[in-house]
Design a protein around this motif. Structure first.
Motif, PDB file in Angstrom:
ATOM      1  N   ASP A 116       0.860  -1.191   0.000  1.00 32.74           N
ATOM      2  CA  ASP A 116       0.000   0.000   0.000  1.00 32.74           C
ATOM      3  C   ASP A 116       0.891   1.233   0.000  1.00 32.74           C
ATOM      4  O   ASP A 116       1.319   1.701   1.048  1.00 32.74           O
ATOM      5  N   MET A 117       1.169   1.733  -1.188  1.00 31.18           N
ATOM      6  CA  MET A 117       2.004   2.928  -1.326  1.00 31.18           C
ATOM      7  C   MET A 117       1.166   4.105  -1.805  1.00 31.18           C
ATOM      8  O   MET A 117       1.606   4.941  -2.604  1.00 31.18           O
ATOM      9  N   SER A 118      -0.072   4.168  -1.305  1.00 27.97           N
ATOM     10  CA  SER A 118      -1.023   5.185  -1.749  1.00 27.97           C
ATOM     11  C   SER A 118      -0.577   6.598  -1.391  1.00 27.97           C
ATOM     12  O   SER A 118      -1.155   7.574  -1.893  1.00 27.97           O
ATOM     13  N   PHE A 119       0.412   6.747  -0.531  1.00 26.81           N
ATOM     14  CA  PHE A 119       0.975   8.063  -0.232  1.00 26.81           C
ATOM     15  C   PHE A 119       1.473   8.731  -1.513  1.00 26.81           C
ATOM     16  O   PHE A 119       1.399   9.949  -1.663  1.00 26.81           O
ATOM     17  N   PHE A 120       1.976   7.929  -2.439  1.00 25.98           N
ATOM     18  CA  PHE A 120       2.507   8.457  -3.697  1.00 25.98           C
ATOM     19  C   PHE A 120       1.421   8.441  -4.778  1.00 25.98           C
ATOM     20  O   PHE A 120       0.712   7.449  -4.929  1.00 25.98           O
TER      21      PHE A 120
END
Length: 261
Positions: A116-120
């Motif tokens: 889960d790299m939804s920050f980017f």
């Protein structure tokens, strides 16, 4: 106790790596607390440099997934790379490396789960480098789901034309089925290099130059039937280039079977 990454059973798929849950942050936090210093999995940058420099310009915005306490990113900066975001599931590793390299502006660190790299936002990076992180997830619980989550995020974050470079113990039989799903929009080339310290038989005439030549993959996503690994415990380098959907019509897909889950 330090585990030797050159041992053949370290990061095989599920049947050989159930001793620890390598996808668990608690495991890695405990390990980094116990083991001080730096440690590079599989290969050091000096061995990977020809591949990295060939496919990833020094001006690229690079995402290093599962950075741990490796020297790879630091070595890349010394080699001219300008912007490397390092992420890891272990807060211990991130805190350690952030402090160590606080005076190197080209290196940034952030605690993050690769699933889960939804920050980017989408299309954030020119390249993603993975040295053993997918292998770690393949040794954890719900491995196929974790792998799908991670690879979907990697594809989302790559700009069109971007490169996902995977360094792994997984041969094409257990990796191509995951890498070549049409949704990722990747065109993949394979390279194979021996593990560090491997000594070639006296009659072998291969050289580093031969390792820089891509290995053909069959229509079934396997190594050619007559292909012989010089080192049976070689490392596999998959270079996945993100294509436009219109460029993917002729790319093969490989059915997922039980023995690779």
């Amino acid at each position: 106790m330090t585990t030797d990454p050159t041992k053949p059973n370290m990061f095989r798929d599920m049947s050989s790596c159930n001793t620890y849950n390598y996808g668990d942050a608690l495991y890695w936090d405990a390990r980094y607390v116990q083991e001080a210093g730096s440690f590079d999995w599989y290969q050091r940058y000096s061995a990977l440099r020809p591949f990295v420099r060939n496919y990833i310009p020094t001006s690229s915005r690079v995402l290093m997934v599962g950075c741990g306490n490796a020297l790879m990113s630091e070595d890349m900066v010394k080699d001219g790379y300008e912007d490397i975001m390092n992420i890891d599931i272990s807060s211990v590793a991130i805190d350690m490396m952030s402090k160590k390299n606080e005076d190197i502006p080209q290196l940034k660190y952030m605690k993050m789960d690769v699933r889960d790299m939804s920050f980017f936002p989408d299309d954030s990076f020119d390249s993603v480098i993975d040295k053993g992180t997918l292998d770690s997830l393949m040794c954890g619980t719900e491995a196929p789901v974790s792998a799908t989550q991670m690879l979907g995020e990697v594809s989302r974050l790559l700009k069109p034309g971007g490169i996902y470079m995977l360094i792994t113990y997984g041969d094409p039989k257990v990796r191509m089925v995951h890498l070549n799903r049409p949704v990722y929009c990747w065109k993949t080339e394979l390279y194979i290099i021996p593990r560090p310290g491997f000594e070639k038989p006296g009659s072998c005439s291969s050289s580093m130059k031969s390792y820089l030549e891509p290995i053909p993959i069959t229509e079934d996503g396997l190594l050619p039937a007559d292909f012989v690994l010089e080192d049976p415990d070689s490392h596999f380098i998959y270079v996945c280039k993100k294509m436009n959907h219109s460029d993917l019509s002729n790319l093969p897909t490989y059915p997922l079977s039980a023995n690779v889950l």
